[in-house]
Enzyme design. Structure first.
Site, short mmCIF file in Angstrom:
data_model
loop_
_atom_site.label_atom_id
_atom_site.label_comp_id
_atom_site.label_asym_id
_atom_site.label_seq_id
_atom_site.Cartn_x
_atom_site.Cartn_y
_atom_site.Cartn_z
CG HIS A 57 -6.52 1.54 -3.76
ND1 HIS A 57 -7.75 1.50 -3.21
CD2 HIS A 57 -6.81 2.26 -4.95
CE1 HIS A 57 -8.58 1.76 -4.01
NE2 HIS A 57 -8.11 1.95 -5.28
CG ASP A 61 -4.41 5.89 -11.80
OD1 ASP A 61 -5.09 5.69 -12.72
OD2 ASP A 61 -4.93 6.06 -10.58
C1 LIG Z 1 -4.99 6.96 -2.98
C2 LIG Z 1 -4.69 7.69 -1.75
C3 LIG Z 1 -5.22 9.15 -2.00
C4 LIG Z 1 -5.33 6.91 -0.68
O1 LIG Z 1 -5.12 7.73 0.23
P1 LIG Z 1 -5.90 7.51 1.80
O2 LIG Z 1 -6.20 6.03 2.03
O3 LIG Z 1 -6.65 8.32 2.15
O4 LIG Z 1 -4.43 7.40 2.47
P2 LIG Z 1 -3.60 8.69 3.01
O5 LIG Z 1 -3.45 9.66 1.85
O6 LIG Z 1 -4.28 9.13 4.15
O7 LIG Z 1 -2.09 8.08 3.21
C5 LIG Z 1 -1.86 7.63 4.65
C6 LIG Z 1 -0.21 7.69 4.75
O8 LIG Z 1 0.16 7.14 3.78
C7 LIG Z 1 0.97 8.23 2.97
N1 LIG Z 1 0.95 8.10 1.65
C8 LIG Z 1 -0.10 7.68 0.86
N2 LIG Z 1 0.05 7.38 -0.42
C9 LIG Z 1 1.22 7.85 -0.68
C10 LIG Z 1 1.94 7.93 -1.83
N3 LIG Z 1 1.73 7.64 -2.87
N4 LIG Z 1 3.53 8.26 -1.64
C11 LIG Z 1 3.82 8.69 -0.45
N5 LIG Z 1 3.06 8.60 0.59
C12 LIG Z 1 1.83 8.20 0.71
C13 LIG Z 1 0.51 9.56 3.32
O9 LIG Z 1 1.27 10.41 3.35
C14 LIG Z 1 -0.10 9.24 4.70
O10 LIG Z 1 1.12 9.39 5.71
P3 LIG Z 1 0.90 9.93 7.04
O11 LIG Z 1 0.13 8.83 7.65
O12 LIG Z 1 2.36 9.89 7.56
O13 LIG Z 1 0.36 11.10 6.94
C15 LIG Z 1 -3.04 7.88 -1.84
O14 LIG Z 1 -2.58 6.83 -1.44
C16 LIG Z 1 -2.51 8.94 -2.68
O15 LIG Z 1 -2.64 9.97 -2.53
N6 LIG Z 1 -1.58 8.41 -3.74
C17 LIG Z 1 -1.16 8.79 -4.78
C18 LIG Z 1 -2.10 9.44 -5.63
C19 LIG Z 1 -2.74 8.32 -6.52
O16 LIG Z 1 -1.90 7.05 -7.14
N7 LIG Z 1 -3.85 8.21 -6.69
C20 LIG Z 1 -4.56 7.00 -7.63
C21 LIG Z 1 -5.21 6.14 -6.68
S1 LIG Z 1 -5.88 4.74 -7.51
#
Ligand SMILES: CC(C)(COP(=O)(O)OP(=O)(O)OC[C@H]1O[C@@H](n2cnc3c(N)ncnc32)[C@H](O)[C@@H]1OP(=O)(O)O)[C@@H](O)C(=O)NCCC(=O)NCCS
Length: 367
Positions: free
Chosen positions: A249, A300
């Site tokens: 998140h 979710d």
């Molecule tokens: C929600 C989300 C977009 C938040 O993203 P964010 O704060 O921008 O964080 P990032 O996407 O930059 O992730 C940071 C790191 O954790 C990893 N990461 C984040 N969510 C992950 C997941 N669900 N599974 C695996 N790795 C994940 C990223 O790959 C990244 O790794 P890196 O630093 O080696 O590149 C992200 O956690 C995600 O894509 N989750 C899956 C989708 C989801 O469940 N969305 C609903 C949100 S309520």
């Protein structure tokens, strides 16, 4: 000006609607843990007015919302035509939401009418997809009871109403999440409700936001039907650099407070509906995620199983999220419109500079 990728950590504006300060979700100052069992209508009133309604105000508000949970004949006709196509229900919803903006006097429509119609439309999409007739709301029932009836065709039990009521409250608002912020950007141009909501639906559709709940269930189904080892599945996906849907998140780095409450509801419903195999799978996945990563389940993750226990198809999970979030979207549209300030950030240009259009390129000239 400092650049923040994805606007992470940027405070884009002020709001009185909700807060995630210190990883505690609160609506108008009330922590979500204290609101989760209140009637959904009371929480919608709180989000829109900033204060709880009196008994009489709540009764009148509930009646007003339920009275609006019906669709004009022309809308149902159009939905019946497009909802049968092999299109994603969020695409159907996107068109459905924009439709009243072309046929109504958009300035006349008020939030209670829009919320009532939105709930009726999402229920209708679910019914039409399943070739089931549209149901009509009962004026003496509450919003959640009617909503379940409209999509399932069955009067729900008191415990089903209580559980979905909590799910709807937990999803109702979440400060400047992607879809709400999108709605606010459109509202900041002083555009109408339908334009703002259509944009919000588009933003919610993606798998990194509301679309994640559908992907969570596809993952559970894949593992379950192929008799895969969940630990192996997660390890393989992580090794391939894939994201595990329903984890992580932007705001909650130590766990999503909504997921804690939703886990209990998922467990109860899974037990009641013979779906414990999926819940056990979720437990194993979250355990291996805790061991291998710093990521926790988000809103979710358990909602996917909850909606499955309500007999909904995975493709309709994100429209269900939209049904809950419309209350918050409307609150933010109202707040943003009142602010009267255009949202228009700046960008850092990283393309080439100091280039000049070549002279002598007469062949490109427009006659
Ligand atoms: C929600 C989300 C977009 C938040 O993203 P964010 O704060 O921008 O964080 P990032 O996407 O930059 O992730 C940071 C790191 O954790 C990893 N990461 C984040 N969510 C992950 C997941 N669900 N599974 C695996 N790795 C994940 C990223 O790959 C990244 O790794 P890196 O630093 O080696 O590149 C992200 O956690 C995600 O894509 N989750 C899956 C989708 C989801 O469940 N969305 C609903 C949100 S309520």
């Amino acid at each position: 000006m400092a650049l923040s990728k994805g606007l992470a950590g940027v405070i884009a504006d002020q709001t009185r609607i909700s807060s995630t300060h210190n990883a505690i979700l609160s609506y108008a100052g009330y922590p979500i843990n204290e609101l989760k069992d209140a009637p959904f209508e009371e929480i919608v009133y709180l989000l829109w007015h900033g204060q709880l309604p009196s008994r009489d105000e709540l009764a009148a508000f509930r009646f007003e919302l339920v009275s609006q949970m019906a669709l004009p004949y022309e809308t149902v006709q159009l939905m019946a035509r497009i909802a049968r196509e092999p299109q994603h229900p969020m695409s159907i919803l996107r068109t459905t939401v924009s439709l009243p903006g072309t046929t109504n006097d958009v300035k006349r429509d008020e939030p209670p009418r829009i919320l009532g119609k939105m709930l009726a439309a999402i229920a209708a999409i679910i019914r039409i997809r399943n070739d089931q007739p549209i149901k009509h709301a009962h004026r003496q029932w509450g919003v959640v009871e009617n909503f379940i009836y409209l999509f399932s065709g069955k009067r729900p039990t008191a415990s089903e109403v209580k559980m979905l009521n909590t799910v709807m409250i937990l999803h109702a608002d979440h400060e400047f999440n992607a879809s709400t912020f999108t709605a606010r950007v459109v509202a900041s141009t002083q555009s109408d409700y339908y334009s703002c909501l259509t944009a919000a639906v588009c933003a919610l559709k993606g798998p990194l936001h509301g679309g994640a709940n559908e992907q969570v269930f596809h993952m559970l189904e894949t593992i379950h039907h192929n008799h895969q080892d969940p630990v192996e599945f997660v390890n393989q996906r992580l090794a391939a650099g894939d994201k595990i849907m329903g984890f992580g998140h932007r705001v909650y780095k130590n766990g999503d407070p909504r997921a804690v409450i939703l886990r209990e509801i998922a467990k109860t419903l899974a037990r009641d509906t013979d779906n414990m195999a999926y819940f056990d799978l979720q437990e194993q996945i979250s355990q291996v995620m805790a061991e291998k990563t710093h990521l926790h389940p988000n809103v979710d993750y358990y909602t996917a199983l909850i909606y499955h226990c309500f007999n909904l198809d995975a493709e309709t999970f994100t429209p269900m999220f939209a049904a809950c979030r419309t209350a918050g979207w409307l609150a933010h549209i109202i707040e943003q419109q009142a602010r009267g300030c255009l949202i228009r950030p700046s960008s850092e240009y990283v393309g080439q500079t100091n280039r000049h259009y070549p002279t002598g390129k007469e062949e490109n000239a427009i006659d």
